[in-house]
Design a protein around this motif. Sequence first.
Motif, short mmCIF file in Angstrom:
data_model
loop_
_atom_site.label_atom_id
_atom_site.label_comp_id
_atom_site.label_asym_id
_atom_site.label_seq_id
_atom_site.Cartn_x
_atom_site.Cartn_y
_atom_site.Cartn_z
N LYS A 1 0.84 -1.21 0.00
CA LYS A 1 0.00 0.00 0.00
C LYS A 1 0.87 1.25 0.00
CE LYS A 1 -4.16 -1.85 2.21
NZ LYS A 1 -5.04 -1.81 3.41
N HIS B 1 3.82 1.48 -1.28
CA HIS B 1 4.36 1.61 -2.63
C HIS B 1 3.32 2.21 -3.58
CE1 HIS B 1 7.79 -1.54 -2.03
NE2 HIS B 1 8.09 -0.32 -1.57
N ILE B 2 2.07 1.76 -3.44
CA ILE B 2 1.00 2.31 -4.28
C ILE B 2 0.83 3.81 -4.02
CG2 ILE B 2 -1.49 2.30 -4.69
CD1 ILE B 2 -1.41 -0.75 -4.18
N LEU B 3 0.87 4.17 -2.72
CA LEU B 3 0.75 5.59 -2.37
C LEU B 3 1.93 6.39 -2.92
CD1 LEU B 3 -0.52 5.37 1.32
CD2 LEU B 3 -1.80 6.14 -0.70
N LYS B 4 3.12 5.81 -2.86
CA LYS B 4 4.28 6.50 -3.43
C LYS B 4 4.12 6.71 -4.93
CE LYS B 4 7.94 5.29 -0.15
NZ LYS B 4 9.23 4.59 0.03
N ASP B 5 3.61 5.64 -5.59
CA ASP B 5 3.40 5.78 -7.05
C ASP B 5 2.41 6.90 -7.34
OD1 ASP B 5 5.15 3.74 -7.48
OD2 ASP B 5 3.59 2.20 -7.71
N LYS B 6 1.32 6.92 -6.57
CA LYS B 6 0.32 7.96 -6.79
C LYS B 6 0.90 9.34 -6.49
CE LYS B 6 -3.84 5.21 -6.17
NZ LYS B 6 -5.08 5.00 -5.40
N GLN B 7 1.73 9.37 -5.44
CA GLN B 7 2.35 10.66 -5.09
C GLN B 7 3.27 11.13 -6.22
OE1 GLN B 7 4.73 10.55 -1.56
NE2 GLN B 7 4.69 12.76 -1.29
N GLU B 8 4.03 10.19 -6.78
CA GLU B 8 4.92 10.56 -7.89
C GLU B 8 4.11 11.02 -9.10
OE1 GLU B 8 7.44 7.30 -8.71
OE2 GLU B 8 8.63 7.52 -6.87
N GLN B 9 2.99 10.28 -9.35
CA GLN B 9 2.14 10.69 -10.47
C GLN B 9 1.56 12.09 -10.24
OE1 GLN B 9 -0.74 7.58 -10.79
NE2 GLN B 9 0.74 6.06 -11.51
N LEU B 10 1.15 12.32 -8.97
CA LEU B 10 0.62 13.64 -8.66
C LEU B 10 1.69 14.72 -8.83
CD1 LEU B 10 -1.60 15.46 -7.58
CD2 LEU B 10 -0.85 14.92 -5.25
N GLN B 11 2.91 14.39 -8.39
CA GLN B 11 4.00 15.35 -8.55
C GLN B 11 4.30 15.62 -10.03
OE1 GLN B 11 7.08 13.52 -6.27
NE2 GLN B 11 6.43 14.45 -4.32
#
Length: 631
Positions: free
Chosen positions: A130, A132-142
């Motif tokens: 989870k 890692h998923i949040l990090k991916d979403k954070q990177e996508q948001l960034q």
Amino acid sequence: MHLQRDSLSVLSDQTVNTRLEGLITTAEDGTILQFNKRAQELFALKTTKEINKIHELTTFYTADDLSILPPTETPFFIALSKNQNQDEIILGRKEDQGFSWYQFNIHFIVEDNKKGLLISFIDVSKLVNKIHILKDKQEQLQLLVASLNDIVFEVTDTGIFKNYWTNNPELLFYRPEEFLNKSLTELFPPDLAIPTVQLIQNSLKLDRELKMDFQSNLKEHKDKWYRLQIKPIHRAQNRVALVISDITKQVESNEKSKFNEHKFNQAFYLSGLGISLTSLEGYCIESNKMLTKILGYSHEEMSKTKFTDRTHPDDIDKDVELRAKLVRGEIEAFTLQKRYLHKLGHFVWCSVTVAAVFDNANAAQFLIVQVQDISESKKNIEILKRQKIESDLVKIDLETKIRQLEEFANILAHDLKGPLSNIQMLIDEIKVTDDEKIKANFMNLLHVSSNDLNETLHDLGGILDIRSNDSLIYEKCDFLDIFKKVQQQFIEEIQQKNATISVEFNVKDIYYPKIYLESILSNLLSNALRFTATNRAPKIEIHTHLEPEGTLLTVKDNGLGINLPKYKSELFMFKKVFHRGFESKGVGLFLIRYQIESLGGKIDVQSEINTGSTFYVKFLEKIYTNTLIQQ
């Protein structure tokens, strides 16, 4: 922890059977000594004999970047080598379905002077995945934020800033710590803050996006233009997303576009040229008043018909061809002179310049057509052309008259001098002789010389009549009718010589003095019938056809022919005879040459002895026709 911590080799029963955490004890070199059932399940351990050292148990991965951790860099190896604990270390192991993640607590233990590790660990795969998923979403948001030039704020219904996202923090009006949890009214002037808070509340009330453009008065952003967009955040009650975009360039571009549009409108509607915007199909989209003035049609009338409907039929093909090249991008623009049909029914000569307007995909959208009325110029050019033709005609006439005067001078010098000298000599002889018989002979000779002199003066008088005849009547002369009339004059001679005459009048008629045309055809037909060969019947061909400068009449015979190398220069001279034994005074060709040249025409001949002759008469009928029509 259900662990018997004072022993590296003995685990309590509760510890052995726990389903929550795995437990492993190792020797000083990392060799696994004991493990419980949970550890056996998580790492598929069987017996300690099959297992070597803990840091070599499997390939461990880091949770931060999924990189492989070498055995000597594992926390197990570090704990043993440095005699220190390692707490809450998360390591992963790659499996068929992905990674399994474990959180390790590693304790360094000394027992009976023996060193070792007590390792406890739990499965945290769900939590790490989870994260890692949040990090991916954070990177996508960034990445998304980084792709935007806008600034996004999370704002409450009372205008308090709660969060922000931006690609460039330098674009913020204040530093984050200065505006977070503060209200718009505290940070910005009332003329900006109050309308913005009202807009936020209206957006929440109406549950829809609202926007407002404003020009900044702040010192750091003075005169810059911004667009403020407010969007309700449905998952957060009484919260909105406030998006601020720098629209300074857009505003400047719009102002520039408006200015250019204003200039274009002025140029379009106030132009001295007729201008229209035309669709690719040829319909008028827009037009100015000057075009209406030139062609007579209103814009509504022009918008309902194609340009080809208002173009002279002879000009359509060229216009359509050039417009097609323009639309295909083969040419940038073109100018041509064409005739437009005026609403009143007449044609208007115009100089037309056409250019195409293309979109960003380089596809033609419409045409800009500029129309200039050149009818007056065309009329003046035609007048100048006609005046030039008339001037050339006067020049030819003057040159002809000068040459004729020179010929007259020669005639007077030679043809009149002979008879006058004879008369003077005979009179002198008569005065001195007493012999009546000689006097009688001299008187007869004097009578012959006097007749020759009178005949020459009579012929010259006829020529002078041609030169001074200003009352010639030009009329439509039908060649066939003229020929039939002339043919009747020679019908007896035609029958006696069994002559054959064929006619082919490709030009059926011309505007010309009929009396001259009869004289020309009569003299040429007379010569063709007179100078015939004795061994063949006369064959005469009379044709007319149109040449670039006018109508050409040819009269061809199969008679005796003329020795042109010898007589060509004297052929059309006064009283020149080239065939002996025939009744001829040598005046006919001289006479018709005067008739033809006095009206701007020319006469010529091609001939071969014992084969025949062909006379060519060029009337320059086109010049005369135009002149006559104008008269």
